[in-house]
Design an enzyme around this catalytic site. Structure first.
Site, PDB file in Angstrom:
ATOM      1  N   ARG A 126      11.188  35.761  -4.049  1.00  0.00           N
ATOM      2  CA  ARG A 126      11.847  35.756  -2.725  1.00  0.00           C
ATOM      3  C   ARG A 126      11.971  34.338  -2.190  1.00  0.00           C
ATOM      4  NH1 ARG A 126       7.317  38.022   1.427  1.00  0.00           N
ATOM      5  NH2 ARG A 126       5.487  37.294   0.307  1.00  0.00           N
ATOM      6  N   LYS A 158      12.420  30.998   1.986  1.00  0.00           N
ATOM      7  CA  LYS A 158      11.513  32.065   1.573  1.00  0.00           C
ATOM      8  C   LYS A 158      11.867  33.322   2.360  1.00  0.00           C
ATOM      9  CE  LYS A 158       6.619  33.216   1.055  1.00  0.00           C
ATOM     10  NZ  LYS A 158       5.254  32.684   1.107  1.00  0.00           N
ATOM     11  N   ASP A 170      11.594  43.420  -2.414  1.00  0.00           N
ATOM     12  CA  ASP A 170      12.894  43.414  -1.732  1.00  0.00           C
ATOM     13  C   ASP A 170      13.418  42.005  -1.479  1.00  0.00           C
ATOM     14  OD1 ASP A 170      11.157  42.560   0.205  1.00  0.00           O
ATOM     15  OD2 ASP A 170      11.414  44.289   1.535  1.00  0.00           O
ATOM     16  N   ASP A 304      -0.647  31.418  -9.877  1.00  0.00           N
ATOM     17  CA  ASP A 304       0.749  31.211  -9.478  1.00  0.00           C
ATOM     18  C   ASP A 304       0.842  30.680  -8.051  1.00  0.00           C
ATOM     19  OD1 ASP A 304      -0.224  34.026  -9.199  1.00  0.00           O
ATOM     20  OD2 ASP A 304       1.565  34.226  -7.961  1.00  0.00           O
TER      21      ASP A 304
HETATM   22  P1  AMP Z   1       2.451  36.298  -3.719  1.00  0.00           P
HETATM   23  O1  AMP Z   1       1.362  37.311  -3.781  1.00  0.00           O
HETATM   24  O2  AMP Z   1       3.128  36.216  -2.386  1.00  0.00           O
HETATM   25  O3  AMP Z   1       2.019  34.963  -4.204  1.00  0.00           O
HETATM   26  O4  AMP Z   1       3.586  36.796  -4.701  1.00  0.00           O
HETATM   27  C1  AMP Z   1       3.362  37.104  -6.056  1.00  0.00           C
HETATM   28  C2  AMP Z   1       4.672  37.325  -6.733  1.00  0.00           C
HETATM   29  O5  AMP Z   1       5.367  38.422  -6.124  1.00  0.00           O
HETATM   30  C3  AMP Z   1       5.631  36.162  -6.696  1.00  0.00           C
HETATM   31  O6  AMP Z   1       6.365  36.172  -7.892  1.00  0.00           O
HETATM   32  C4  AMP Z   1       6.510  36.476  -5.520  1.00  0.00           C
HETATM   33  O7  AMP Z   1       7.760  35.862  -5.596  1.00  0.00           O
HETATM   34  C5  AMP Z   1       6.628  37.982  -5.644  1.00  0.00           C
HETATM   35  N1  AMP Z   1       6.895  38.638  -4.366  1.00  0.00           N
HETATM   36  C6  AMP Z   1       6.042  38.784  -3.328  1.00  0.00           C
HETATM   37  N2  AMP Z   1       6.639  39.460  -2.341  1.00  0.00           N
HETATM   38  C7  AMP Z   1       7.885  39.749  -2.742  1.00  0.00           C
HETATM   39  C8  AMP Z   1       8.999  40.438  -2.177  1.00  0.00           C
HETATM   40  N3  AMP Z   1       8.943  40.985  -0.962  1.00  0.00           N
HETATM   41  N4  AMP Z   1      10.113  40.519  -2.903  1.00  0.00           N
HETATM   42  C9  AMP Z   1      10.197  39.993  -4.121  1.00  0.00           C
HETATM   43  N5  AMP Z   1       9.195  39.355  -4.735  1.00  0.00           N
HETATM   44  C10 AMP Z   1       8.047  39.229  -4.057  1.00  0.00           C
HETATM   45 MG    MG Z   2       2.845  33.306  -4.501  1.00  0.00          MG
END
Ligand code: AMP
Ligand code: MG
Length: 556
Positions: A126, A158, A170, A304
């Site tokens: 996102r 973002k 989403d 990540d």
């Molecule tokens: P995070 O836990 O926010 O570091 O996200 C982990 C992974 O999930 C990353 O690849 C983000 O880009 C993806 N991600 C988190 N939230 C969303 C979302 N609402 N839509 C698409 N990808 C997401």
């Molecule tokens: Mg992340």
């Protein structure tokens, strides 16, 4: 729902206070050419790497986007004119409703370990890049002020919609989490802790389904680089050694200015892979010491979410601790406390091990990587002790090995006292600084009554605290430091205000009800957190009881 303030920036300059001329950041003086978003010097360095690293993507437009907040200082550093955001093209661009100046958005692929388990491919699900901006060099004869970045900065939206890496998501971000990311980026800047920054926040009434139906927002975040440990893990897992090498070459050749760790003891013929890992180890160890020193818990230290340049990255369920508890878990989803406050340095080391594994195909034998990794613990311990010493009044220039060794003998007792009394982390440190300042003014003052004035009562009346305060003064005297001098160092190192969960929550609730002014006030209050400004006194208070019941999860 419509916001009551159409252009929040109209109401009270950008952040709710009028800036004094002398407060103006140096970048304004250095960089008189002020441009619109589209006139900036847009370049491609990371994104020109193309496949398999970055992929062109298209944002999903937001309905009726509106400005919520803009970071003036960051805009100035980029070379943007003060009212850049008034250009309708700027709002359209920041909402993902129009092509960016380079005509294309990009997303990058990475993988990672989440909660210690290999998660496979993740990527910018996102986030999408608008391109990179080349900052103008400072005029001849000036080195640029400290913290002024002179390389390229990448701008990312973002929450602007799905990408090929969205998996089941989403592609959106809700207003709640976007406000937290926006404010915490500014708070970190105020504290002087390396972090990605946030240029602006745009919102819409478009519904976004999380535990309940919320609304969408887009943060434009800015960083010299958004490359993560997971980028390297991705190409290592794909056994694409050429890509791995190209990625490493890129990061080595685009070390953001100011982020290089001086390699005094690095032999000229050192393997660049190992020298680079060594640098990441040091930057990461220093970042962990920074976090620990202000009670910051990241909450989701997956590989990540780890910047290869030691920047705080990906604000999710983070928290600045209220009551000091080394086992504090800020992420409601982290039931086992993998990312508890006291675990953070250990987790960072584990994450660096994952990065070293990923780099293995690029070196002839693993011993150099192991040696670089082994540097983590001593670097972290030295950085941590240096930061505690600084918070206790001894600036780095006066930190001799003897002074630090003497500190180790009594400093842990102070933290144990805070833990025993569940004392507020920020207020206790600030209280110690203020107590020292009052004692400097009146050396005959009664320490016990000063303690009761500046520290939580149970902490102040613990006999161990009085002993410890005496040890502190003795230690300062042994370093040849007057109380006056020490007190001013302490006041400049122990913030009066941090972005506590309940403060962010109040700003969120008001914004959800249509009033975004609290976001601007908080942003102003956190810009210089090392002052006791009466204006911001409410942000320096103990958290209310309801703050304990706030549960912050990964949902964003
Ligand atoms: P995070 O836990 O926010 O570091 O996200 C982990 C992974 O999930 C990353 O690849 C983000 O880009 C993806 N991600 C988190 N939230 C969303 C979302 N609402 N839509 C698409 N990808 C997401
Ligand atoms: Mg992340």
């Amino acid at each position: 729902m419509k916001y009551t303030i159409v252009h929040p920036m109209d109401a009270h300059s950008c952040h709710g206070v009028e800036r004094q001329g002398s407060d103006k950041p140096q970048s304004l003086v250095h960089n008189p050419v002020m441009l619109s978003l589209h006139e900036l010097n847009w370049v491609k360095t990371w994104i020109q790497m193309g496949q398999p690293f970055v992929t062109p993507v298209s944002p999903t437009p937001l309905s009726d986007p509106r400005w919520v907040a803009v970071n003036d200082e960051l805009a100035l550093s980029l070379g943007l004119a003060p009212e850049w955001w008034r250009d309708p093209r700027a709002l359209a661009c920041m909402a993902g409703n129009a092509p960016p100046p380079l005509g294309q958005h990009w997303a990058s692929v990475y993988s990672g370990h989440q909660f210690g388990v290999w998660a496979g491919q993740l990527g910018d699900g996102r986030a999408m890049s608008l391109g990179e901006v080349q900052l103008p060099p400072p005029p001849q004869g000036t080195a640029g002020h400290e913290g002024q970045h002179q390389g390229t900065w990448e701008l990312q939206l973002k929450g602007a919609g799905r990408t090929p890496f969205s998996r089941f998501g989403d592609g959106r971000a809700v207003l709640r989490s976007s406000i937290r990311e926006y404010l915490c980026s500014a708070a970190m800047q105020g504290l002087g802790i390396p972090s990605t920054q946030a240029l602006c926040l745009v919102a819409s009434d478009d519904p976004v389904v999380r535990e309940s139906v919320e609304t969408a927002a887009v943060v434009c975040r800015v960083s010299p680089s958004f490359i993560r440990f997971g980028h390297f893990e991705h190409f290592a897992a794909a056994q694409d050694t050429d890509a791995l090498q190209a990625l490493l070459d890129h990061v080595i050749h685009h070390c953001p200015p100011g982020l290089a760790v001086t390699q005094v003891d690095e032999p000229d013929n050192a393997d660049p892979t190992i020298a680079w890992l060594d640098q990441v180890v040091k930057l990461t160890a220093d970042l962990m010491a920074d976090w620990q020193s202000v009670g910051f818990c990241h909450g989701v230290m997956n590989t990540d979410n780890m910047s290869v340049w030691g920047l705080t990255l990906d604000y999710g369920p983070f928290q600045f601790m209220d009551a000091y508890d080394p086992h504090h878990i800020c992420n409601h989803t982290d039931s086992h406390g993998r990312y508890a406050y006291a675990q953070q340095p250990r987790v960072a080391h584990w994450n660096l091990l994952a990065l070293a594994h990923a780099l293995h195909p690029l070196v002839s034998d693993g011993q150099g990587l192991q040696a670089a990794l082994n540097g983590f613990v001593p670097r972290f311990e030295a950085s941590m002790m240096s930061r505690w010493a600084h918070k206790l009044g001894l600036p780095p220039s006066l930190q001799t090995p003897q002074a630090l060794m003497a500190l180790e003998a009594w400093m842990p007792a102070w933290l144990s006292l805070l833990a025993r009394h569940k004392a507020d982390f920020t207020r206790s440190w600030r209280g110690l600084a203020r107590l020292t300042a009052e004692l400097a003014e009146d050396p005959k003052a009664d320490v016990r009554s000063l303690a009761r004035q500046h520290l939580q009562l149970t902490l102040a009346t613990d006999p161990d605290t009085v002993n410890l305060l005496a040890q502190h003064r003795t230690w300062l005297a042994q370093q040849g430091l007057g109380l006056n001098e020490a007190a001013s160092v302490m006041l400049g190192r122990n913030p009066a205000r941090v972005l506590r969960n309940h403060l962010a929550e109040l700003a969120i609730r008001q914004a959800q009800a249509g009033d975004v002014s609290e976001i601007h006030r908080l942003q102003s209050a956190l810009k210089n957190p090392y002052t006791d400004a009466d204006q911001w006194a409410q942000y320096a208070q103990d958290p209310p009881d309801w703050a304990h019941d706030l549960h912050i999860s990964c949902s964003s």
